[in-house]
Write an enzyme that holds these catalytic residues in place. Structure first.
Site, PDB file in Angstrom:
ATOM      1  CB  ALA A  18      -0.918   0.010   1.221  1.00 34.27           C
ATOM      2  CE  LYS A  54       9.204   7.998  16.680  1.00 36.13           C
ATOM      3  NZ  LYS A  54       9.477   7.399  15.358  1.00 36.13           N
ATOM      4  CB  VAL A 106      11.046   1.346  21.697  1.00 38.47           C
ATOM      5  CG1 VAL A 106      11.974   1.981  22.729  1.00 38.47           C
ATOM      6  CG2 VAL A 106       9.596   1.577  22.080  1.00 38.47           C
ATOM      7  CE  LYS A 138      11.843   6.580  19.246  1.00 37.00           C
ATOM      8  NZ  LYS A 138      13.166   7.055  18.770  1.00 37.00           N
TER       9      LYS A 138
END
Length: 440
Positions: free
Chosen positions: A52, A113, A140, A213
């Site tokens: 996509a 994130k 992260v 994070k």
């Protein structure tokens, strides 16, 4: 459920790749180059059945045009898709697509994130309800394996703190300021030119990237729901060359830290969570002080395992793709063999502590009148608000005298009240900066 290849007994896992930016391109390249290795690791064949993209007219060298679609939602709903890799970025649009995939029982690997920090529990609940996997190691610190250890390796331990350098752009800027004596503006311009910082650097330099994070790390470490809005966030825009020089004089360097900490009330024994991002002085003796350039590092303190540090590339196409594909292998093996990875555990459900209750040390830099008795006035003001002074350094200044005070541990509220009171003193001309001290 993986389908059997008609030419052999090898099961095939149908993959949808959402996004063809820097990370998406690397994911597709590595999957193609190491196809046999992935088949051996999974005991099944990975087949990318759709990619996509937002703009179908853009040339995609090396990609079969028949795979491309601008209908991501339609792609993940197809019956021949077993596993979805989401590397689009953003929150609202990816959330719709990822939720559709999870609700349909299709496992998801994401590097997003912001999405995980904003909607971790909603996504985890959807995965639990359908029996799908939700993996997000790459969300992260890219290639640095820390999500997996927190979810699995340390599941039998009690994590008390996670502290780290979670953003490569800000670490590059602060490291260069430290080594060259350059200003923030000069180093931001260089970081932008080198591609470390975006044209709009707000997500990095204002701490938002690190805060996302930190929310994820706190949720995992303390088995409690922690969202982006629960993280106290400050950036590095106000850090000056004078601050860097003062840090050196104190035997420290300045780093933008993400800190996730389990707090225990001394009287009641009740536990709560602090998640925060801000620039802080770190002693040169601490392992995080040596993390240079655009590298990331995460320092974990567990009750039984002790101190652990994870270090490496925290950004970039290839490192992030490495983390994504590690999750892809785990998710695809579960598709082929059955079973499911550990989900998000929030059994502890600890409350978020008020930021004013957080305790740390402080480096307070001020300009004062150069006359007898000033130091006594300043010390008395600190004492009146319950903040104990550890050291004081005084320097002559053309505008008076410069006082640099380093405190013992005190609460944020007490320090804020102290600074407010200092600014009311006739003897104090200005409070130049207040920077926290961590890692000691």
């Amino acid at each position: 459920m993986a389908e059997l290849n008609t030419e052999s007994t090898t099961p095939t896992v149908g993959v949808a790749l959402l996004g063809m930016g820097t990370v998406g391109r690397e994911v597709l390249r590595i999957l193609g180059e190491a196809e046999q290795d992935f088949t051996a690791r999974i005991d099944g064949r990975l087949e990318v059945r759709g990619v996509a993209v937002s703009d179908l007219s853009k040339p995609r060298e090396g990609v079969d045009p028949a795979l491309l679609t601008d209908d991501a939602l339609g792609l993940v709903k197809r019956d021949d898709i077993d596993l979805v890799i989401e590397v689009i970025g953003g929150i609202d649009y990816p959330r719709t697509i990822v939720m559709a995939a999870l609700n349909a029982g299709k496992s998801v690997v994401t590097a997003n994130k912001a999405l995980v920090a904003a909607h971790a529990m909603e996504l985890a609940d959807a995965a639990d309800a359908s029996g799908a996997d939700l993996f997000f190691e790459a969300a992260v610190a890219a290639a640095i394996p820390v999500v997996g250890p927190l979810r699995r390796s340390l599941a039998g331990d009690k994590v008390n703190a996670v502290m780290g350098i979670l953003n490569g752009t800000t670490n590059f800027i602060l490291d260069a300021m430290d080594k060259r004596g350059a200003s923030y503006d000069v180093m931001l311009a260089e970081a932008t030119e080198l591609g470390y910082a975006e044209a709009d650097p707000s997500a990095d330099v204002d701490g938002y990237d690190a805060a996302s994070k930190a929310a994820i790390l706190a949720s995992l470490a303390f088995h409690s729901p922690v969202g982006f809005d629960d993280v106290h966030c400050e950036g590095i825009r106000n850090i000056t060359a004078d601050d860097i020089a003062a840090a050196k004089a104190a035997g420290c360097t300045i780093k933008l830290l993400g800190i996730c900490e389990r707090l225990v009330d001394e009287e009641s024994g009740d536990e709560s969570i602090s998640a925060r991002v801000y620039p802080a002085l770190v002693p040169l003796s601490h392992p995080l002080a040596t993390v240079s350039e655009s590298f990331n590092a995460i320092f974990v303190i567990a009750e039984h395992a002790g101190r652990l540090m994870f270090y490496g590339n925290g950004a970039g196409g290839a490192p992030t793709a490495s983390a994504v594909l590690g999750d892809v292998v785990a998710a695809a093996r579960n598709v082929v063999h059955g079973g499911r990875a550990p989900g998000m555990s929030t059994y502890a459900n600890l409350p978020i502590a008020d930021f004013g209750a957080v305790r740390t040390r402080y480096h307070v830099d001020m300009t004062v009148q150069d006359r007898p008795g000033v130091l006594a006035e300043v010390a008395s003001t600190f004492a009146a608000h319950g903040v104990s002074i550890k050291t004081v350094r005084q320097e002559e200044n053309v505008d008076g005298a410069r006082l640099v005070v380093i405190t013992h541990h005190a609460t944020e509220q007490a320090l804020e009240e102290t600074v407010d009171a200092l600014m009311q003193l006739e003897a104090v001309k200005n409070v130049r900066s207040v920077i926290r001290m961590e890692g000691n």
